[in-house]
Design a protein around this motif. Structure first.
Motif, PDB file in Angstrom:
ATOM      1  N   THR A  24     -44.562   5.102  -6.961  1.00  0.00           N
ATOM      2  CA  THR A  24     -43.624   5.382  -8.052  1.00  0.00           C
ATOM      3  C   THR A  24     -42.234   5.695  -7.503  1.00  0.00           C
ATOM      4  O   THR A  24     -41.222   5.261  -8.061  1.00  0.00           O
ATOM      5  N   MET A  27     -40.179   2.723  -6.820  1.00  0.00           N
ATOM      6  CA  MET A  27     -39.731   1.940  -7.962  1.00  0.00           C
ATOM      7  C   MET A  27     -38.219   2.031  -8.173  1.00  0.00           C
ATOM      8  O   MET A  27     -37.653   1.330  -9.000  1.00  0.00           O
ATOM      9  N   THR A  28     -37.533   2.895  -7.408  1.00  0.00           N
ATOM     10  CA  THR A  28     -36.075   2.922  -7.452  1.00  0.00           C
ATOM     11  C   THR A  28     -35.488   1.670  -6.807  1.00  0.00           C
ATOM     12  O   THR A  28     -34.316   1.364  -6.985  1.00  0.00           O
ATOM     13  N   GLU A  84     -45.238  -0.996 -13.268  1.00  0.00           N
ATOM     14  CA  GLU A  84     -44.610  -0.739 -14.563  1.00  0.00           C
ATOM     15  C   GLU A  84     -45.608  -0.947 -15.692  1.00  0.00           C
ATOM     16  O   GLU A  84     -45.640  -0.204 -16.668  1.00  0.00           O
ATOM     17  N   LEU A 107     -33.908   9.162 -18.552  1.00  0.00           N
ATOM     18  CA  LEU A 107     -34.844   8.210 -17.956  1.00  0.00           C
ATOM     19  C   LEU A 107     -35.283   7.175 -18.980  1.00  0.00           C
ATOM     20  O   LEU A 107     -35.440   5.993 -18.664  1.00  0.00           O
ATOM     21  N   ARG A 111     -32.927   3.097 -16.907  1.00  0.00           N
ATOM     22  CA  ARG A 111     -33.414   3.395 -15.566  1.00  0.00           C
ATOM     23  C   ARG A 111     -33.599   2.087 -14.817  1.00  0.00           C
ATOM     24  O   ARG A 111     -33.598   1.005 -15.402  1.00  0.00           O
ATOM     25  N   VAL A 112     -33.750   2.205 -13.512  1.00  0.00           N
ATOM     26  CA  VAL A 112     -34.027   1.033 -12.700  1.00  0.00           C
ATOM     27  C   VAL A 112     -35.536   0.862 -12.603  1.00  0.00           C
ATOM     28  O   VAL A 112     -36.269   1.824 -12.408  1.00  0.00           O
ATOM     29  N   CYS A 113     -35.995  -0.355 -12.794  1.00  0.00           N
ATOM     30  CA  CYS A 113     -37.393  -0.713 -12.587  1.00  0.00           C
ATOM     31  C   CYS A 113     -37.412  -1.625 -11.369  1.00  0.00           C
ATOM     32  O   CYS A 113     -37.241  -2.845 -11.485  1.00  0.00           O
ATOM     33  N   TYR A 114     -37.521  -1.025 -10.204  1.00  0.00           N
ATOM     34  CA  TYR A 114     -37.490  -1.716  -8.909  1.00  0.00           C
ATOM     35  C   TYR A 114     -36.103  -2.278  -8.630  1.00  0.00           C
ATOM     36  O   TYR A 114     -35.419  -1.796  -7.753  1.00  0.00           O
ATOM     37  N   ARG A 203     -26.383   4.083 -10.359  1.00  0.00           N
ATOM     38  CA  ARG A 203     -27.704   4.665 -10.173  1.00  0.00           C
ATOM     39  C   ARG A 203     -27.566   6.116  -9.731  1.00  0.00           C
ATOM     40  O   ARG A 203     -26.692   6.456  -8.928  1.00  0.00           O
ATOM     41  N   SER A 207     -33.233   9.408  -8.065  1.00  0.00           N
ATOM     42  CA  SER A 207     -33.842   9.250  -9.381  1.00  0.00           C
ATOM     43  C   SER A 207     -33.825   7.782  -9.775  1.00  0.00           C
ATOM     44  O   SER A 207     -33.087   6.972  -9.205  1.00  0.00           O
ATOM     45  N   ARG A 208     -34.625   7.432 -10.775  1.00  0.00           N
ATOM     46  CA  ARG A 208     -34.596   6.082 -11.319  1.00  0.00           C
ATOM     47  C   ARG A 208     -33.566   5.940 -12.438  1.00  0.00           C
ATOM     48  O   ARG A 208     -33.368   4.850 -12.965  1.00  0.00           O
TER      49      ARG A 208
END
Length: 229
Positions: A24, A27-28, A84, A107, A111-114, A203, A207-208
């Motif tokens: 997890t 995933m950033t 995800e 969030l 947010r960034v998903c990868y 970003r 954190s994401r």
């Protein structure tokens, strides 16, 4: 023994709580050291190294050496998509580690998903592209329409360069908080990079969360959701 893909092995690799926490954290989209990942999982460095070795052997991680350090990242978009999807399933079935509340708002918003934009702003962008005819499905595949290609080029996305990389341009990714789709693939990645290059968003370190400036959010809503004219 049954033939076919061994999903039990992959599930076991992801299912361990410490390994799930480390995945997890990745995933950033950033590469992290074993020490950083051990802190994310709340375990010792020796235990983290054992977990990382197993995930590397299982094809979940990419390992790079720089100087005296090793850096770990997710192996590819496929791993991020699976993670995800599992987050979405866990949220949908009520398996949450903390109660949702105001602290989750940034969030859930963006947010960034990868390597691409997720959250409410990501799903709104996906829905807008579908409604405007920029994205279309052909069989099982998601692709840009000619109008979509024109929009991307006018927005500054180098489609020719993306095609030369031979990675999928568009992929549909399930958003765990909104439980709807957002745009992954090399186009999704390029759009998030473009938002950052334009100064619309940044970003948040560690954190994401992706934070849009007030002006950046206005431009996102008018130029992307509302479409360039």
């Amino acid at each position: 023994m049954k033939e076919g893909p061994d999903i039990a092995r992959i599930a076991a690799l992801i299912g361990d709580p410490a390994r799930a926490n480390m995945l997890t954290a990745l995933m950033t989209g950033k590469a992290l050291t074993a020490t950083e990942l051990a802190a994310e999982a709340g375990i010792t460095g020796q235990t983290a190294s054992s977990h990382l070795s197993k995930m590397d052997d299982g094809g979940l991680l990419r390992v790079r050496k720089q100087g005296r350090h090793k850096y770990f990242s997710l192996a590819n978009d496929d791993v991020a998509t699976v993670l995800e999807g599992l987050m979405g399933l866990a949220a949908k079935t009520g398996h949450l580690r903390t109660r949702t509340g105001p602290k989750d708002a940034p969030l859930r918003k963006a947010r960034v998903c990868y390597n691409h934009l997720a959250g409410d702003m990501g799903t709104r962008m996906f829905d807008a592209f579908i409604a405007q005819g920029y994205l279309r499905t052909t069989g099982e595949a998601l692709e840009l329409s000619p109008m979509g290609e024109d929009f991307m080029r006018r927005f500054g996305v180098d489609l020719d360069g993306l095609r030369r990389a031979k990675a999928p341009l568009c992929r549909e990714c399930l958003d765990w908080s909104a439980r709807r789709s957002h745009l992954a693939g090399s186009v999704g990645r390029a759009l998030l990079t473009r938002f950052e290059d334009l100064g619309w968003a940044r970003r948040t370190a560690g954190s994401r969360v992706v934070t849009f400036t007030r002006q950046g959010e206005r431009q996102f809503l008018t130029e992307v959701i509302g479409a360039l004219r």
